[in-house]
Design a protein around this motif. Structure first.
Motif, short mmCIF file in Angstrom:
data_model
loop_
_atom_site.label_atom_id
_atom_site.label_comp_id
_atom_site.label_asym_id
_atom_site.label_seq_id
_atom_site.Cartn_x
_atom_site.Cartn_y
_atom_site.Cartn_z
N ILE A 46 19.55 20.88 -54.93
CA ILE A 46 18.99 20.67 -53.59
C ILE A 46 18.54 22.02 -53.02
O ILE A 46 19.32 22.97 -52.96
N SER A 47 17.28 22.09 -52.60
CA SER A 47 16.74 23.32 -52.00
C SER A 47 17.01 23.34 -50.51
O SER A 47 16.95 22.31 -49.84
N SER A 48 17.29 24.53 -49.98
CA SER A 48 17.52 24.68 -48.54
C SER A 48 17.04 26.05 -48.10
O SER A 48 16.68 26.89 -48.91
N VAL A 49 17.06 26.26 -46.77
CA VAL A 49 16.45 27.48 -46.20
C VAL A 49 17.42 28.18 -45.26
O VAL A 49 17.97 27.58 -44.34
N ILE A 50 17.60 29.48 -45.50
CA ILE A 50 18.47 30.33 -44.68
C ILE A 50 17.61 31.08 -43.66
O ILE A 50 16.60 31.68 -44.03
N HIS A 98 14.95 16.99 -56.96
CA HIS A 98 14.99 16.11 -55.79
C HIS A 98 13.63 16.06 -55.10
O HIS A 98 12.82 16.96 -55.24
N THR A 99 13.42 14.98 -54.34
CA THR A 99 12.16 14.82 -53.62
C THR A 99 12.34 15.13 -52.13
O THR A 99 11.50 14.81 -51.31
N PHE A 100 13.49 15.75 -51.78
CA PHE A 100 13.70 16.19 -50.40
C PHE A 100 14.20 17.62 -50.41
O PHE A 100 14.66 18.14 -51.42
N HIS A 101 14.10 18.28 -49.25
CA HIS A 101 14.67 19.61 -49.06
C HIS A 101 15.33 19.66 -47.69
O HIS A 101 15.04 18.82 -46.83
N ILE A 102 16.22 20.63 -47.49
CA ILE A 102 16.86 20.82 -46.19
C ILE A 102 16.18 22.00 -45.51
O ILE A 102 16.30 23.13 -45.98
N PRO A 103 15.43 21.77 -44.42
CA PRO A 103 14.74 22.87 -43.75
C PRO A 103 15.71 23.79 -43.02
O PRO A 103 16.89 23.48 -42.87
N TYR A 150 18.77 22.87 -63.09
CA TYR A 150 18.70 24.20 -62.49
C TYR A 150 19.03 24.04 -61.01
O TYR A 150 18.89 22.95 -60.44
N PRO A 151 19.49 25.12 -60.38
CA PRO A 151 19.90 24.99 -58.98
C PRO A 151 18.71 24.85 -58.03
O PRO A 151 17.57 25.16 -58.40
N GLY A 152 18.99 24.37 -56.81
CA GLY A 152 17.94 24.28 -55.79
C GLY A 152 17.50 25.66 -55.35
O GLY A 152 18.21 26.66 -55.55
N ASP A 153 16.34 25.75 -54.74
CA ASP A 153 15.81 27.04 -54.27
C ASP A 153 16.62 27.56 -53.09
O ASP A 153 17.06 26.80 -52.23
N ILE A 154 16.78 28.88 -53.07
CA ILE A 154 17.40 29.57 -51.93
C ILE A 154 16.25 30.22 -51.16
O ILE A 154 15.89 31.37 -51.40
N ASP A 155 15.62 29.46 -50.30
CA ASP A 155 14.50 29.99 -49.53
C ASP A 155 15.00 30.63 -48.24
O ASP A 155 16.13 30.37 -47.80
#
Length: 604
Positions: free
Chosen positions: A32-36, A8-13, A143-148
């Motif tokens: 989809i990558s997102s941030v905890i 994807h070209t977006f992420h959830i901050p 592959y799954p999105g990043d768990i940042d």
């Protein structure tokens, strides 16, 4: 850590303490990558128990009696999230290979220009060999999105056992970093709220942040920055320790959610332009310093600079704005935050607050002074927290019981730290103010009183939505919910599905029902104008030469930004139907800026 190009070209901050606390469990399987946020270990422990039960996994409570409980709670929860995401992802691949409908729905969520999307569409046409081919294709390309994770660097309170101060490694942010490092995640820690040299130096303690013999980083560093100069200073500071910044996450100073770190009048467009022009300088400068530092440490030295991403977030609301940022500034990803607060599949928000968000108009979203950090904070009128806080003030019981103490950073009355939103602090301040009542005008007295009592308990208020959504019992004094959307929230007015929001981002549908939404650059410009005006009128003490110098610089930077936008909107192929309107709005703001008079120092 190896990764192909993101799906994807977006992420959830990161949003608040709770709003993205479990977003990877909800969205990572889709790539989809997102941030905890990993600041609230109490919330994290509750979510660990909740998800262990939900997925029938073993759970061992980590109490505050355990020596390094804060770090251990964070490690345990991140390991659980990692495990759940991996399992959900494997199950999702099976579902895609067995159900053409599921595959069609997933393809609809991918970017239109995505090679993976084209590849999946081609495999779907294979007929008899579909199942075998799709399995192979998914295995190689999905592959799954990043768990940042996010650490707000200012939240680094000293900790004590009775009156004995613990070593620095047990400070809040230090312990959170250790919790992330000890987890199974191979992802990034996103550092926000500016530089903390002591915390940055602590990164050297962990081999995971240094490149291995294959030039891979097991854990990565992402810096949230508001301008190029800040990126250069922080990146070089870390590079001198042999540490590489893998991503600079540029955030609008005012057109974003949460705490607002206003720049000195530097606008997002010119900031992005500078990053685009000087990206190579940023890379080379850090690489040379890192090589030297790694050599001195006798560690592996990469011959070539490591990968570096530039991403941006703050106020993006349409597919055209999304594509414009990607293509004009060559950024690697665009952050979409506040709109996802209306997506139950993506974020953790209770029903009442979500309905309040959907109904919010421009005037309901404002830059407040409720944060105990003393930094302007985006918030929403009419929250349950606001009502409870006002009720306590009316009953002369202002302030919070302060159960979590993450923001107990003021040393004014207590060497261990005290939070400015706590009842203890506010009682002391109000007592001091009462002693001055006879020498102050009624108006000044009320103004000072309000500045004391308006502070809210963010630690509890920003976590409660998850408890309410998941029916987890809330103990202690009622604080209600605080939510911190960006001003962009005013233009999103309905709860939507994840699929629809993603298709909105890629321009295949629209979730907007309003026609008067301003362009993200134009909106930010207006906010900076209002900010400057407010800064000037709200000064109650004597104006200093330093303030005058700062305001003049601020005004000049805005004028330069306006000139940049005037040129940009004339040549960009984007926003064709609205260019005239944008230029007209920019021109009116230019005239408005010209009318702002910067005070002069009066000689006695």
């Amino acid at each position: 850590m190896t990764k192909n190009n993101p799906l994807h070209t977006f992420h959830i901050p990161v949003m608040g303490l709770a709003y993205t606390i479990d977003s990877p469990i909800r969205v990572a399987k889709y790539g989809i990558s997102s941030v905890i946020s990993i600041m609230d270990d109490e919330l994290i422990e509750k979510m660990n128990a909740f998800y262990s039960k939900k997925f029938d996994l073993p759970y061992q409570e980590i109490t505050q009696k355990i020596h390094d409980y804060r770090a251990e709670r964070i490690t345990s929860y991140l390991n659980l999230v990692d495990k759940i995401v991996k399992e959900k992802f494997e199950n999702f691949k099976v579902e895609l290979s067995e159900s053409k409908l599921a595959l069609e729905n997933y393809i609809a969520m991918l970017p239109n220009k995505s090679e993976i999307k084209t590849g999946l569409q081609n495999v779907m046409e294979d007929g008899f060999t579909f199942k075998e081919n799709i399995k192979n294709y998914l295995e190689k390309n999905l592959y799954p999105g990043d768990i940042d994770v996010n650490i707000m660097t200012k939240l680094d309170k000293d900790n004590f056992i009775k009156d004995e101060q613990l070593p620095i490694a047990f400070n809040d942010a230090h312990a959170a970093l250790r919790g992330f490092v000890n987890s199974t995640l191979e992802s990034s820690v996103v550092l926000s709220a500016g530089m903390n040299p002591r915390l940055y130096s602590y990164f050297e303690s962990f081999s995971a942040f240094f490149p291995d013999s294959n030039n891979k980083l097991k854990k990565k560093i992402t810096l949230k920055v508001s301008d190029f100069r800040s990126a250069m200073i922080q990146g070089n500071f870390l590079a001198k320790k042999g540490l590489w910044v893998s991503e600079y996450r540029i955030e609008s100073g005012l057109n974003c959610g949460g705490h607002a770190f206003a720049t000195e009048g530097f606008l997002l467009g010119p900031i992005l332009e500078e990053f685009k022009q000087k990206k190579e300088q940023l890379i080379q400068s850090a690489h040379e310093l890192m090589v030297k530092a790694l050599g001195q440490k006798e560690m592996h030295v990469p011959e070539q600079p490591l990968d570096l991403k530039i991403t941006v977030q703050g106020g993006v609301g349409t597919a055209e704005e999304h594509d414009f940022l990607l293509e004009t500034y060559k950024v690697d990803s665009v952050g979409w935050g506040s709109p996802f607060l209306l997506v139950p599949e993506a974020t953790s928000v209770d029903k009442h607050t979500r309905a309040l968000l959907a109904g919010a108009k421009d005037d309901d979203l404002y830059l407040s002074h409720i944060s105990p950090l003393g930094i302007p904070f985006n918030t929403l009128r009419g929250t349950t927290n606001e009502k409870l806080k006002l009720k306590r003030i009316e009953e002369s019981k202002a302030g919070s019981s302060c159960p979590k103490r993450f923001l107990a950073l003021s040393k004014e009355y207590d060497a261990k730290g005290i939070c400015t939103s706590s009842k203890k602090y506010q009682d002391l301040k109000l007592e001091e103010l009462l002693q001055q009542k006879d020498i102050l005008t009624a108006e000044v007295f009320e103004k000072k009183k309000n500045s004391i009592t308006e502070k809210a308990c963010l630690c509890v208020g920003l976590a409660n939505a998850s408890y309410l959504e998941n029916d987890i019992k809330i103990k202690g004094q009622a604080q209600g919910v605080i939510i911190c959307p960006g001003p962009n929230m005013a233009y999103f007015d309905q709860e939507v599905s994840l699929s629809k929001m993603v298709q909105h981002i890629y321009g295949n549908t629209s979730v907007l029902t309003v026609n008067n939404r301003p362009n993200l650059f134009v909106k930010e410009l207006k906010m900076y104008l209002d900010y400057l005006k407010n800064e000037i009128v709200s000064v109650s003490e004597e104006i200093t030469l330093g303030q005058i110098k700062k305001w003049n610089s601020f005004k000049n930077n805005l004028l330069q930004g306006i000139a940049y936008y005037e040129d940009l909107f004339l040549v960009t192929p984007f926003f064709e139907s609205a260019k005239k309107e944008f230029l007209s709005q920019i021109n009116s703001y230019k005239l408005e800026l010209g009318e702002i008079e910067i005070p002069e120092l009066k000689l006695a």
